[in-house]
Design a protein around this motif. Structure first.
Motif, mmCIF file in Angstrom:
data_model
loop_
_atom_site.group_PDB
_atom_site.id
_atom_site.type_symbol
_atom_site.label_atom_id
_atom_site.label_comp_id
_atom_site.label_asym_id
_atom_site.label_seq_id
_atom_site.Cartn_x
_atom_site.Cartn_y
_atom_site.Cartn_z
ATOM 1 N N CYS A 189 0.793 -1.293 0.097
ATOM 2 C CA CYS A 189 -0.042 0.112 0.167
ATOM 3 C C CYS A 189 1.029 1.368 -0.069
ATOM 4 O O CYS A 189 1.653 1.319 0.804
ATOM 5 C CB CYS A 189 -1.017 0.048 1.303
ATOM 6 S SG CYS A 189 -1.747 1.627 1.417
ATOM 7 N N LYS A 224 0.284 4.029 0.806
ATOM 8 C CA LYS A 224 -0.227 4.944 1.882
ATOM 9 C C LYS A 224 0.470 4.436 3.348
ATOM 10 O O LYS A 224 1.009 5.227 3.989
ATOM 11 C CB LYS A 224 -1.676 4.889 2.270
ATOM 12 C CG LYS A 224 -2.313 5.866 1.170
ATOM 13 C CD LYS A 224 -3.618 6.214 1.481
ATOM 14 C CE LYS A 224 -4.173 7.508 0.597
ATOM 15 N NZ LYS A 224 -5.721 7.769 0.712
ATOM 16 N N CYS A 225 0.373 3.190 3.538
ATOM 17 C CA CYS A 225 0.810 2.626 4.788
ATOM 18 C C CYS A 225 1.852 1.704 4.777
ATOM 19 O O CYS A 225 2.347 1.144 5.779
ATOM 20 C CB CYS A 225 -0.298 1.888 5.678
ATOM 21 S SG CYS A 225 -0.841 0.336 5.039
ATOM 22 N N CYS A 240 -5.779 -2.377 0.254
ATOM 23 C CA CYS A 240 -4.823 -2.202 1.345
ATOM 24 C C CYS A 240 -5.207 -3.433 2.177
ATOM 25 O O CYS A 240 -6.242 -3.308 2.697
ATOM 26 C CB CYS A 240 -4.689 -1.041 1.927
ATOM 27 S SG CYS A 240 -3.762 -1.045 3.397
ATOM 28 N N CYS A 252 -5.656 1.474 8.241
ATOM 29 C CA CYS A 252 -5.242 2.279 7.192
ATOM 30 C C CYS A 252 -6.479 2.783 6.260
ATOM 31 O O CYS A 252 -7.462 2.034 6.127
ATOM 32 C CB CYS A 252 -4.387 1.862 6.278
ATOM 33 S SG CYS A 252 -3.906 2.529 4.539
HETATM 34 ZN ZN LIG Z 1 -2.781 1.005 3.678
#
Ligand SMILES: [Zn+2]
Length: 220
Positions: free
Chosen positions: A44, A46-47, A66, A75
């Motif tokens: 992911c 983002k995380c 995710c 997340c």
């Molecule tokens: Zn994530």
């Protein structure tokens, strides 16, 4: 082209690639519904947690989400990303990467790694300084000898550190040569998912993705 930070794909290129893939209906049909050779590599954006794969019967398409969002709501995630879009994008990127290496190997340096070159230069400089120091030992008296010892142990520590870094980089470099790898890509569709995964593992450490961006962390 070969610097590590250049694995980051500008978002307009990624968006264009996704759009192109969306128009090509055939690439969405999976051999195994809930599988991808990118599993384990895809993270992911983002995380940083691993992406999970899901299959939508309704749209007959595999998609990534995710895993941290799915399992623990840890997340915000990025919604869903069609697996074929990311797969074909990464496949192209790997082909391009190998092409660049083929061009390089036909010139002088087989694997140009700027960081490795830098470390080798440093190693050379440190060894030279060590040699010069050792030559001085011949004429040194007690006080000078103490200084030489002090400097030598600093140099020795630095040399060890540089050599350790060199070993780490060269160990991460695949022993399979570029020609063999290129061979795999010419018959990519015939490879099993596990074989594809092994090939990918030689080239890529991670693929971080969201709907807006992809970053490929290369091993070579
Ligand atoms: Zn994530």
């Amino acid at each position: 082209m070969l610097a590590p930070h250049e694995g980051i794909i500008p978002s307009d290129i990624w968006l264009a690639a996704r759009k192109k893939c969306l128009n090509n209906k055939n690439v969405g049909i999976p051999s195994k519904a809930k599988n991808s050779w990118l599993i384990g590599k895809a993270k992911c954006g983002k995380c940083g947690h691993a992406l999970s794969i899901r299959y939508s019967k309704k749209n007959s398409v595999r998609y990534f989400m995710c895993g941290y969002r799915l399992n623990a709501r840890g997340c915000d995630g990025f919604g869903t990303l069609r697996a074929p879009e990311l797969e074909s994008f990464v496949l192209n990127a790997m082909r391009e990467r190998l092409k660049a290496f083929e061009t390089l190997s036909s010139s002088t340096e087989a694997r140009a790694n700027p960081k490795l070159n830098e470390l080798r230069i440093k190693e050379h400089q440190l060894s030279e300084e060590m040699d010069t120091l050792l030559e001085k030992v011949m004429q040194a008296d007690g006080a000078l000898m103490a200084l030489i010892n002090q400097r030598a142990s600093i140099l020795d520590a630095q040399l060890k550190e540089v050599r350790k870094e060199i070993r780490e980089i060269t160990a991460a470099t695949p022993s399979t040569d570029i020609k063999t790898l290129t061979g795999y890509f010419s018959k990519w569709e015939e490879l099993s998912v596990d074989d594809k995964r092994s090939v990918v593992d030689l080239l890529i450490a991670q693929v971080k993705a969201t709907k807006e961006s992809v970053e490929i962390v290369w091993k070579i």
